[in-house]
Each structure stands twice: as structure tokens, then as C-alpha cells.
Design a protein around this motif. Structure first.
Motif, PDB file in Angstrom:
ATOM      1  N   LEU A   1      12.621  10.725 -26.120  1.00  0.00           N
ATOM      2  CA  LEU A   1      11.254  10.914 -25.623  1.00  0.00           C
ATOM      3  C   LEU A   1      11.193  11.853 -24.422  1.00  0.00           C
ATOM      4  O   LEU A   1      10.272  12.661 -24.301  1.00  0.00           O
ATOM      5  N   THR A   2      12.184  11.765 -23.531  1.00  0.00           N
ATOM      6  CA  THR A   2      12.140  12.534 -22.277  1.00  0.00           C
ATOM      7  C   THR A   2      12.848  13.875 -22.348  1.00  0.00           C
ATOM      8  O   THR A   2      12.591  14.765 -21.526  1.00  0.00           O
TER       9      THR A   2
ATOM     10  N   PHE B   1      12.333   6.283 -10.094  1.00  0.00           N
ATOM     11  CA  PHE B   1      12.842   6.670 -11.414  1.00  0.00           C
ATOM     12  C   PHE B   1      11.749   6.527 -12.468  1.00  0.00           C
ATOM     13  O   PHE B   1      11.538   7.429 -13.284  1.00  0.00           O
ATOM     14  N   ALA B   2      11.039   5.403 -12.459  1.00  0.00           N
ATOM     15  CA  ALA B   2       9.975   5.165 -13.445  1.00  0.00           C
ATOM     16  C   ALA B   2       8.854   6.183 -13.290  1.00  0.00           C
ATOM     17  O   ALA B   2       8.331   6.703 -14.291  1.00  0.00           O
ATOM     18  N   LYS B   3       8.481   6.472 -12.052  1.00  0.00           N
ATOM     19  CA  LYS B   3       7.415   7.462 -11.808  1.00  0.00           C
ATOM     20  C   LYS B   3       7.797   8.833 -12.356  1.00  0.00           C
ATOM     21  O   LYS B   3       6.961   9.545 -12.916  1.00  0.00           O
ATOM     22  N   LYS B   4       9.080   9.185 -12.194  1.00  0.00           N
ATOM     23  CA  LYS B   4       9.561  10.484 -12.691  1.00  0.00           C
ATOM     24  C   LYS B   4       9.444  10.554 -14.210  1.00  0.00           C
ATOM     25  O   LYS B   4       9.092  11.595 -14.777  1.00  0.00           O
TER      26      LYS B   4
ATOM     27  N   HIS C   1      20.432   3.189 -13.806  1.00  0.00           N
ATOM     28  CA  HIS C   1      19.102   3.075 -14.403  1.00  0.00           C
ATOM     29  C   HIS C   1      19.106   2.408 -15.780  1.00  0.00           C
ATOM     30  O   HIS C   1      18.036   2.211 -16.367  1.00  0.00           O
ATOM     31  N   MET C   2      20.285   2.071 -16.292  1.00  0.00           N
ATOM     32  CA  MET C   2      20.342   1.564 -17.669  1.00  0.00           C
ATOM     33  C   MET C   2      19.571   0.260 -17.863  1.00  0.00           C
ATOM     34  O   MET C   2      18.883   0.076 -18.864  1.00  0.00           O
ATOM     35  N   GLU C   3      19.672  -0.636 -16.897  1.00  0.00           N
ATOM     36  CA  GLU C   3      18.929  -1.898 -17.018  1.00  0.00           C
ATOM     37  C   GLU C   3      17.426  -1.611 -17.069  1.00  0.00           C
ATOM     38  O   GLU C   3      16.684  -2.200 -17.863  1.00  0.00           O
ATOM     39  N   THR C   4      16.981  -0.674 -16.229  1.00  0.00           N
ATOM     40  CA  THR C   4      15.564  -0.281 -16.195  1.00  0.00           C
ATOM     41  C   THR C   4      15.146   0.357 -17.508  1.00  0.00           C
ATOM     42  O   THR C   4      14.079   0.042 -18.061  1.00  0.00           O
TER      43      THR C   4
ATOM     44  N   LYS D   1       4.659   2.591 -15.455  1.00  0.00           N
ATOM     45  CA  LYS D   1       3.672   2.618 -14.363  1.00  0.00           C
ATOM     46  C   LYS D   1       3.688   1.310 -13.575  1.00  0.00           C
ATOM     47  O   LYS D   1       3.585   1.306 -12.349  1.00  0.00           O
ATOM     48  N   LYS D   2       3.832   0.211 -14.302  1.00  0.00           N
ATOM     49  CA  LYS D   2       3.853  -1.098 -13.649  1.00  0.00           C
ATOM     50  C   LYS D   2       5.100  -1.244 -12.778  1.00  0.00           C
ATOM     51  O   LYS D   2       5.054  -1.834 -11.698  1.00  0.00           O
TER      52      LYS D   2
END
Length: 382
Positions: free
Chosen positions: A193-194, A287-290, A260-263, A281-282
Motif C-alpha cells: 500500500l505504501t 510513524f502512523a501520521k507519516k 514499527h512491526m508491532e504497530t 489516525k487514531k
């Protein structure tokens, strides 16, 4: 000037342009763009378009396919090695611009390229002899298809791996629906996806490469491989293992995505792209924002097709995946985003694509499902 005359002039320009494209695609010297030679007991294929980062075109596919078939039956060939010339890339992708131009005017090149590329991917995935891809440099798209389904994939510190297709209105094809969902956790979906780029030893750590060898040792490795006499798969593996043991570069560095793997596993574990973005977003971490920013640039249609592609592909054979992906390519050829993505990223390079539909919410489930429908007699046959 009348509308009829204008239409005729436009049609003539399109035909002339297409003839130039096909002339380039079909008359390009595949013999010089792909070098095939017997070295010792090995068949060695060198992708030889260094100025184009060894991007794969149809003549190259039509050179490699029969050569692999022939070597598979040749008792004097014990293994096959494939590599790229020029020092920068193994293969940076497929000749997408030519496919785009063909698709716009309904030329069969838009079918032929994908069909023959996928047939070649399947040959690599079912090869009976040891197949060693030396992915020393940029390896994306079509280059992934030439390597990842083979038994051995050797990365170096110069390897740059990515499947960035959602940025051009496509999806991670060439069997991406097969190997990506088989990577650890949700890593494959994240990469799909990214378009996240993996470099060097991380290509091994992610499970895309089977070995890591320092670039300066690749020449010696190749010599030792071609000198093997009637090697089994394990014989080849032993040579590759020994070179990997001698390659300590970056061995002490952690996997770039390790923290970041757990995330990734938690946030990308959703039944929809909307659900993934909601999770990100939540979470609200840097990292999530990026990732939210990255996904906002991608084709919404491509992301939805990609999620379903990987969901289906997780329980399919490589052959079933390639048939599915061929259907998806033809759906993309009929859509708008592929042409707009190629324009924005590869032609005008303004990186401001105008996707249609522009949001995930505008895309119906039915329109996504339609991309997976059988093409009947036009389906890919392996």
C-alpha cells in the motif's frame, strides 16, 4: 477546420505515435538488451539496458522466456544466474510508458506485455534447476518478477527494493499477490500500500531476498557458482551461505522496520483501506501520521484493488495469482488512474495526480469486484 477533419487528424497522430512505440518495442535489439551465455556449467542472463536501469520491455521478455525453457532441458546447464549490467540496477521495473501509450489507443501491446511477463514469472517460479538472481541495485516492479519467484535471491548493500505501483494507479503485480501476503505479519500489505523502500540487508530481513552478500564479493560468488559441477539446490545454498557468512556489513544494524512491526501488524489488520487509515489516525504516532500522509497520495482505487488482491492471494497458488493479476491489469487499462499516475510520476513528474474517484468513499464494492472478474477466453493461460 471541421470537427470531422480534426478527429481524423487526431486519430492519424495517435496511429503514427503508436507505430513509433511499437517500432521501438519490437525492433529494439533484444539480443543486445539481454545477454545470454554459457559460463562453465551455468547459463548466465545479463539485463543490458543500463541507461534505462535495465527496465524490462517486451523484446527482452521474448528473449529470456525461450532461453530459460531451453536451458531447463539442457543437460550441460546445471544452474541459471540472472543479473543486471551497469552497477546501478538489477531491473528498475517494466517499460510502463510504452504500455501506457498502447493502452490509451487500445493497442494489443497493453495485453501482450502483461501476459508474456506473467508467463515468464511463472516459468521462474516453477524452474527445476537452481535459479540465482543477483539483485545488486534497484529492484522494483518487473525486476521483482524476474527475481522473487526464483529459488535464490542475493541482495547487496546497493539493493533497493520497492513495489510502488499504488502511486501510479496500478497494484503490486508480477506475483505480488503471492509473495507479499507470505511475508511476516502485515509487512507485505504495508509494503504494497505504501510503496515503502527496503535497502540492503533489510531486503533479506523482510524475507524478499534469501541471502545478503557484499557487492564487492558478487564477482567471486558468481565465479564459484559457475564452477559447480552438477550442483543440487543445497550445494548452491552452501556456496551462498558461505559468502553471506563472510559479509558482515550492516550486520549489527537492526531491521529498519523492527521498532514499527508491532504497530504495522496491529494497524494494518483491518478489513478495509478505510479501516487501516482510521487505525493510523487514531494511533497518532509520528510513524502512523507519516503513513497517513503517504497513503493520501496513492490512487484510492489502486489501494482497494491491492488490499483485495493480497487477501485473495494469501490462499492461492502462484498460477492462480498470476491469472487474477492479469485480470486486474486489464481493468486498470480500462480505467483512468493508471494513465494519470504514469503522467504525474513518470512523464510530467509533477507528482500531483488527479485520481478518479478521488476518495475511498466514492468507490463502490462492486467496482472493485469487477476488476477480479473472469475475462473468459481472454484470461491468462499458464
Amino acid at each position: 477546420m471541421s470537427i470531422t477533419v480534426l478527429k481524423s487528424a487526431f486519430k492519424l497522430r495517435s496511429i503514427c505515435r503508436l507505430q513509433r512505440i511499437r517500432g521501438h518495442m519490437m525492433s529494439s535489439h533484444a539480443g543486445s538488451e539481454v545477454l545470454s551465455e554459457k559460463v562453465g556449467n551455468a547459463g548466465v542472463i545479463t539485463l543490458n539496458r543500463p541507461k534505462a536501469l535495465n527496465a524490462l520491455n517486451l523484446p527482452m521478455i521474448r528473449h529470456i522466456y525461450p532461453q530459460l525453457k531451453k536451458w531447463d532441458q539442457d543437460s550441460e546447464i546445471d544452474l541459471v544466474i540472472i543479473k543486471g549490467a551497469g552497477g546501478k540496477a538489477f531491473c528498475a521495473g517494466g517499460d510502463i510508458r510504452a504500455v501506457t501509450d498502447a493502452g490509451k489507443v487500445g493497442d494489443p501491446l497493453a495485453q501482450d506485455f502483461f501476459r508474456e511477463e506473467y508467463i515468464l514469472n511463472n516459468v521462474i517460479g516453477t524452474y527445476t534447476k537452481p535459479y540465482v538472481a543477483l539483485i545488486d541495485g534497484i529492484t522494483m516492479g518487473g525486476g521483482v518478477g524476474l527475481s522473487v519467484h526464483g529459488r535464490f535471491r542475493v541482495a547487496t548493500e546497493k539493493t533497493l527494493f520497492a513495489m510502488p505501483e499504488t502511486a501510479i494507479g496500478l497494484f503490486p503485480d508480477v506475483g505480488g499477490g503471492y509473495f507479499l501476503p507470505r511475508l511476516q505479519g502485515r509487512l507485505g500489505l504495508f509494503l504494497a500500500l505504501t510503496g515503502f523502500r527496503l535497502r540492503g540487508r533489510d531486503v533479506l530481513r523482510a524475507g524478499v531476498a534469501t541471502h545478503f552478500v557484499e557487492s564487492e564479493k558478487i564477482g567471486a560468488l558468481e565465479k564459484d557458482l559457475v564452477d559447480l559441477k552438477s550442483p543440487s539446490m543445497s550445494d548452491v545454498a552452501k556456496v551462498l551461505d558461505s559468502y553471506q557468512h563472510q559479509s558482515a556489513l550492516d550486520a549489527d544494524k537492526p531491521f529498519a522496520l523492527e521498532q514499527h512491526m508491532e504497530t504495522i501488524n496491529r494497524l494494518f489488520d483491518a478489513g478495509s483501506v478505510e479501516g487501516i487509515i482510521k487505525n493510523l489516525k487514531k494511533d497518532g504516532s509520528p510513524f502512523a501520521k507519516k503513513q497517513v500522509e503517504t497513503l493520501a497520495k496513492m490512487s484510492p482505487t489502486s489501494m482497494k484493488l491491492t488490499l483485495k488482491q493480497l487477501e485473495h492471494g494469501a490462499s492461492m497458488t502462484l498460477q492462480e495469482v498470476l491469472v487474477m493479476e492479469y485480470r486486474l491489469t486489464q481493468a486498470c487499462m480500462k480505467g483512468q488512474d493508471f494513465y494519470e499516475g504514469v503522467r504525474a510520476v513518470l512523464i510530467d513528474k509533477d507528482h500531483s495526480p488527479k485520481w478518479k474517484p478521488g476518495t475511498l468513499e466514492e468507490i463502490s464494492e462492486q467496482s472493485v469486484e469487477d476488476g477480479f472478474k473472469s475475462l473468459g477466453e481472454h484470461d491468462l493461460k499458464l
